[in-house]
Write a protein that holds these residues in place. Structure first.
Motif, PDB file in Angstrom:
ATOM      1  N   MET A   1       0.826  -1.203   0.000  1.00 59.39           N
ATOM      2  CA  MET A   1       0.000   0.000   0.000  1.00 59.39           C
ATOM      3  C   MET A   1       0.862   1.255   0.000  1.00 59.39           C
ATOM      4  SD  MET A   1      -3.460   0.455   2.116  1.00 59.39           S
ATOM      5  CE  MET A   1      -2.729   0.611   3.709  1.00 59.39           C
ATOM      6  N   ALA A   2       1.937   1.236   0.805  1.00 57.43           N
ATOM      7  CA  ALA A   2       2.810   2.407   0.852  1.00 57.43           C
ATOM      8  C   ALA A   2       3.465   2.644  -0.500  1.00 57.43           C
ATOM      9  CB  ALA A   2       3.867   2.222   1.942  1.00 57.43           C
ATOM     10  N   SER A   3       3.863   1.564  -1.171  1.00 53.22           N
ATOM     11  CA  SER A   3       4.539   1.758  -2.456  1.00 53.22           C
ATOM     12  C   SER A   3       3.559   2.273  -3.504  1.00 53.22           C
ATOM     13  CB  SER A   3       5.196   0.459  -2.916  1.00 53.22           C
ATOM     14  OG  SER A   3       4.222  -0.508  -3.218  1.00 53.22           O
ATOM     15  N   VAL A   4       2.307   1.868  -3.408  1.00 53.19           N
ATOM     16  CA  VAL A   4       1.292   2.389  -4.325  1.00 53.19           C
ATOM     17  C   VAL A   4       1.023   3.866  -4.027  1.00 53.19           C
ATOM     18  CG1 VAL A   4      -1.186   2.305  -4.793  1.00 53.19           C
ATOM     19  CG2 VAL A   4       0.175   0.226  -4.897  1.00 53.19           C
ATOM     20  N   ALA A   5       1.010   4.196  -2.725  1.00 55.28           N
ATOM     21  CA  ALA A   5       0.701   5.578  -2.339  1.00 55.28           C
ATOM     22  C   ALA A   5       1.722   6.557  -2.919  1.00 55.28           C
ATOM     23  CB  ALA A   5       0.649   5.699  -0.814  1.00 55.28           C
ATOM     24  N   VAL A   6       3.004   6.167  -2.954  1.00 55.90           N
ATOM     25  CA  VAL A   6       4.010   7.092  -3.503  1.00 55.90           C
ATOM     26  C   VAL A   6       4.332   6.801  -4.964  1.00 55.90           C
ATOM     27  CG1 VAL A   6       5.115   7.516  -1.272  1.00 55.90           C
ATOM     28  CG2 VAL A   6       5.980   5.690  -2.736  1.00 55.90           C
ATOM     29  N   GLY A   7       3.930   5.616  -5.443  1.00 55.48           N
ATOM     30  CA  GLY A   7       4.417   5.187  -6.750  1.00 55.48           C
ATOM     31  C   GLY A   7       3.407   5.228  -7.874  1.00 55.48           C
TER      32      GLY A   7
ATOM     33  N   GLN B   1      -8.768  -2.812   2.029  1.00 53.07           N
ATOM     34  CA  GLN B   1     -10.067  -2.814   1.352  1.00 53.07           C
ATOM     35  C   GLN B   1     -10.713  -1.431   1.407  1.00 53.07           C
ATOM     36  OE1 GLN B   1     -13.291  -5.402   2.934  1.00 53.07           O
ATOM     37  NE2 GLN B   1     -12.187  -6.978   1.778  1.00 53.07           N
ATOM     38  N   MET B   2     -10.642  -0.851   2.611  1.00 46.10           N
ATOM     39  CA  MET B   2     -11.245   0.471   2.815  1.00 46.10           C
ATOM     40  C   MET B   2     -10.550   1.514   1.944  1.00 46.10           C
ATOM     41  SD  MET B   2     -11.693   2.057   6.556  1.00 46.10           S
ATOM     42  CE  MET B   2     -10.590   3.427   6.730  1.00 46.10           C
ATOM     43  N   MET B   3      -9.226   1.475   1.895  1.00 47.27           N
ATOM     44  CA  MET B   3      -8.488   2.455   1.103  1.00 47.27           C
ATOM     45  C   MET B   3      -8.743   2.239  -0.392  1.00 47.27           C
ATOM     46  SD  MET B   3      -7.178   4.266   3.360  1.00 47.27           S
ATOM     47  CE  MET B   3      -5.923   5.333   2.652  1.00 47.27           C
ATOM     48  N   LEU B   4      -8.916   0.983  -0.794  1.00 43.58           N
ATOM     49  CA  LEU B   4      -9.138   0.711  -2.211  1.00 43.58           C
ATOM     50  C   LEU B   4     -10.547   1.104  -2.641  1.00 43.58           C
ATOM     51  CD1 LEU B   4      -7.324  -2.704  -2.781  1.00 43.58           C
ATOM     52  CD2 LEU B   4      -6.536  -0.408  -3.315  1.00 43.58           C
ATOM     53  N   GLU B   5     -11.430   1.274  -1.664  1.00 47.11           N
ATOM     54  CA  GLU B   5     -12.754   1.796  -2.006  1.00 47.11           C
ATOM     55  C   GLU B   5     -12.808   3.294  -1.773  1.00 47.11           C
ATOM     56  OE1 GLU B   5     -15.681  -0.459   0.143  1.00 47.11           O
ATOM     57  OE2 GLU B   5     -15.075  -2.326  -0.852  1.00 47.11           O
ATOM     58  N   GLY B   6     -11.703   3.833  -1.207  1.00 49.29           N
ATOM     59  CA  GLY B   6     -11.683   5.262  -0.896  1.00 49.29           C
ATOM     60  C   GLY B   6     -10.501   5.954  -1.538  1.00 49.29           C
ATOM     61  N   ALA B   7      -9.580   6.417  -0.680  1.00 54.16           N
ATOM     62  CA  ALA B   7      -8.506   7.297  -1.137  1.00 54.16           C
ATOM     63  C   ALA B   7      -7.651   6.707  -2.254  1.00 54.16           C
ATOM     64  CB  ALA B   7      -7.612   7.656   0.055  1.00 54.16           C
ATOM     65  N   LEU B   8      -7.419   5.401  -2.238  1.00 51.63           N
ATOM     66  CA  LEU B   8      -6.490   4.823  -3.222  1.00 51.63           C
ATOM     67  C   LEU B   8      -7.205   4.210  -4.428  1.00 51.63           C
ATOM     68  CD1 LEU B   8      -3.827   3.054  -0.948  1.00 51.63           C
ATOM     69  CD2 LEU B   8      -3.515   5.106  -2.324  1.00 51.63           C
ATOM     70  N   LYS B   9      -8.519   4.366  -4.478  1.00 48.12           N
ATOM     71  CA  LYS B   9      -9.278   3.708  -5.556  1.00 48.12           C
ATOM     72  C   LYS B   9      -8.908   4.287  -6.914  1.00 48.12           C
ATOM     73  CE  LYS B   9     -14.056   3.005  -7.015  1.00 48.12           C
ATOM     74  NZ  LYS B   9     -14.202   1.568  -7.114  1.00 48.12           N
ATOM     75  N   ASP B  10      -8.782   3.377  -7.895  1.00 44.92           N
ATOM     76  CA  ASP B  10      -8.525   3.810  -9.256  1.00 44.92           C
ATOM     77  C   ASP B  10      -9.847   4.211  -9.904  1.00 44.92           C
ATOM     78  OD1 ASP B  10      -7.782   4.221 -11.813  1.00 44.92           O
ATOM     79  OD2 ASP B  10      -7.130   2.168 -12.227  1.00 44.92           O
TER      80      ASP B  10
END
Lengths: 313, 356
Positions: B98-104, B161-170
């Motif tokens: 998740m961290a690598s996706v957040a910056v990458g 799961q929560m982040m993928l439905e929220g802040a990190l969702k594509d």
């Protein structure tokens, strides 16, 4: 206020006791193992095996109680593997437990898939029905909350008292507790440390398996992949919370069930503001908090995790 | 009566041969469930071997599978050496991913030689922090780390799961809960053309060698071994057990986090909740098969990966459940545990009860 309404509804307490039931079986099983000095991290797998074996026995034509017996035997079998590895061989209880969880889970899934290769929705069985006890079930509130549960819930409640009685009122219980605190003293009494420990782990694991069987034969009517979903690990946390006492285990499981039932109902009220995952995380967060709260005074059985070899002082 | 007598000095044949024997026995034991499932056994084993080694493609798949297993295996090996029972590599892996996706995934951009280290470091820090928390709870308050790290796996997965439905969702994912893809400059380059195996494998191999040197040749490595063997004696000789534990936690969690980075930036390209089919738990088996040796982890990760890939392709070919792979891996763990016992003890069968 809605919260008060939730807490006063008999259906809420009915759900709380239902959610608590598999945990009661699991915590009782775990505390019997740990009282004898053996941590059993096989619990998550034993839950799965109990759920699968009990359900499959009934699906293949056994009676419901036959299914319960099969589940207990399956749990006892995996308990025996863990016991042999950790008691006479004295291997790492952590690693053996994880190994048993992996083995029991994959064997259950493999068996299920082999028996039912192509089904997308699992076949249903006729599960335990809610009891209808004359008079008791008609009592207001208590009748619905307690006496309309299935027979397995009643069995769980009875087992709390049986376990407590055996552990604190019988010579056998004294021996089990001693073997988890000071095994050398047990050997000095002429009792078998190995026998007591292996027996406790096998019986404890059978009880754990009943927790799994409750899920497929009482709470639901079929087996699903991933249906145990961490319930076993929660039992390990609850065992510490309960200070290895059956009465406190019952209270812990009920508190946990009440909290879980409460969060489901609260979710429908405030669900729009918080993501559903926050509510689903609660049981695990609560378990960690419970561990932190009791950790300082946790009175671990003194020989827990410590292998003992024959003739050792 | 059976009597166990400690071996003073197990020979190298025993030390290295026993894990190999254990793995072989586990594979042979798998014939029982295979036969019960009605599969042709010889053909099944043939398909398993060709599924893992039969072509460049299948070997590339096997090496792709082995990459995260080496890293989670190292994570378990270093922690278990210090008797820090980290069962939470699965959660640490997801945190790292998740961290690598957040910056990458486009927040920052730069050339590959900047972006690849950035996602790696972000992922390793996230994984490390996930384990430092439970370790502090263990050393400060005596909270059992087995349960906390285990429970954190569930919490992290729900959080992902929560982040993928929220802040990190594509926003382009058409409703699927998955993250935006890793940008090209942060993605791990492939090692072979048109194959999936990527430089994550090299990173994992280098990590294993570096960890082996670290454990064998540095003071910190010595302290880790000392704490693992006898914490009280280590404390008496002036080693800070808490500091050592935190160092171990940072290393172990960081390696598990790196496994997540490698999966996201190398294999998958994005984060989803099915990123790992239990690499964190399989890492425990890998570490035990390797008897906690970092170099041994490479060999045992290759074994476990070939079981997974081979059994997968075998199960597709003859219709046996692919859970057979998990079953073999679980049996290998239990066999190697017994094998480890037999390296340390000689077994005697006596007629008469023999006491001490």
């Amino acid at each position: 206020m809605e919260i008060i309404d939730i807490l006063l509804a008999a259906s809420f307490w009915e759900a709380a006791i239902r959610i608590a039931t598999p945990l009661i079986f699991g915590v009782l099983g775990a505390l019997i193992c740990e009282r004898a000095g053996v941590l059993n991290l096989g619990i998550e797998g034993v839950f799965t095996a109990g759920a699968m074996a009990g359900w499959m026995a009934v699906w293949l034509g056994a009676g419901l109680w036959g299914g319960v017996l099969v589940a207990a035997l399956a749990g006892g079998f995996f308990g025996l593997i863990h016991a042999i590895l950790t008691v006479p061989l004295g291997l790492s209880q952590h690693v053996s437990g994880i190994g048993v969880t992996l083995l029991a889970t994959s064997l259950s899934y493999f068996t299920y898939r082999t028996a039912l290769p192509d089904v997308s929705s699992p076949p249903r069985i006729e599960p335990f029905r809610p009891l209808d006890i004359p008079f008791l079930s008609d009592l207001p509130f208590i009748g619905q909350a307690l006496f309309s549960q299935t027979a397995m819930t009643m069995l769980a409640l009875v087992l709390v008292f049986v376990t407590g009685w055996v552990l604190y009122r019988t010579p056998l219980g004294l021996a089990i507790r001693a073997v988890g605190d000071n095994p050398s003293s047990v050997e000095a009494q002429g009792l078998s440390v190995y026998g007591l420990r292996i027996g406790a782990v096998v019986v404890g694991s059978s009880l754990m398996a009943l927790g799994g069987a409750f899920l497929t034969m009482s709470a639901f009517d079929a087996f699903f992949f991933g249906m145990i979903n961490g319930r076993g690990w929660v039992c390990i946390a609850l065992t510490v919370f309960a200070s290895w006492r059956p009465g406190k285990a019952l209270i812990g499981a009920l508190l946990f069930g009440a909290f879980d039932a409460f969060q489901v109902r609260l979710q429908t009220e405030v669900g729009a503001f918080l993501p559903s995952q926050v509510f689903l995380m609660m049981p695990y967060i609560l378990s960690i908090i419970a561990l932190i709260v009791v950790a300082r005074k946790a009175d671990y059985p003194k020989a827990l995790l410590v292998p003992w070899f024959k003739g050792q002082r | 009566m059976i009597r166990f007598e400690p071996r003073s000095n197990p020979g190298p044949l025993l030390v290295y041969g026993v894990p190999v024997l254990a793995a072989t026995i586990a594979i042979l034991l798998a014939a029982i469930p295979l036969a019960l499932a009605g599969a042709p056994i010889i053909e099944a084993y043939g398909l398993m071997i060709s599924g893992a080694f039969g072509s460049v493609f299948s070997t590339s798949e096997m090496l792709t599978r082995a990459t995260p297993l080496i890293l989670t295996g190292l994570a378990a090996a270093i922690a278990f050496r210090a008797k820090l029972w980290n069962i939470g590599a699965e959660g640490q892996l997801y945190m790292g991913a998740m961290a690598s996706v957040a910056v990458g995934s486009g927040v920052i951009d730069g050339p590959s030689w900047v972006m690849i280290p950035v996602v790696i470091i972000a992922g390793m820090i996230a994984g490390a922090l996930m384990l430092i928390g439970p370790t502090l709870l263990k050393t400060r308050l005596g909270v059992d780390e087995v349960v906390t790290t285990l429970l954190l796996n569930f919490i992290v997965l729900l959080f992902v799961q929560m982040m993928l439905e929220g802040a990190l969702k594509d926003p382009m994912s058409m409703g699927w809960p998955q993250s935006e893809p890793i940008i090209d400059s942060a993605a791990f380059p492939a090692l072979l053309e048109r194959m999936r195996v990527h430089i994550g494998l090299l990173i994992a191999l280098v990590s294993a060698i570096a960890l082996a040197i670290f454990v064998k040749r540095t003071v910190w490595g010595f302290e880790i071994r000392a704490v693992g063997e006898n914490a009280a004696a280590a404390r008496f000789s002036g080693i800070s057990v808490t500091k050592t534990m935190i160092l171990v936690a940072a290393l172990s969690g960081g390696l598990a986090g790196l496994a997540g980075v490698s999966e996201v930036a190398g294999t998958r390209g994005y984060l989803a909740t099915d990123l790992s089919p239990g690499y964190g738990y399989a890492g425990i088996v890998v570490a035990m098969l390797a008897r906690l040796s970092p170099i041994g982890v490479i060999a045992s990760a290759l074994f476990v990966a070939s079981v997974f890939v081979g059994a997968d392709s075998m199960s597709r070919a003859i219709g046996v459940s692919s859970y057979l792979a998990d079953l073999i891996v679980a049996m290998a763990l239990l066999c190697v545990l017994i094998g480890g016992f037999l390296t340390r003890f000689r077994v005697h069968f006596d007629r008469k009860s023999a006491q001490g």
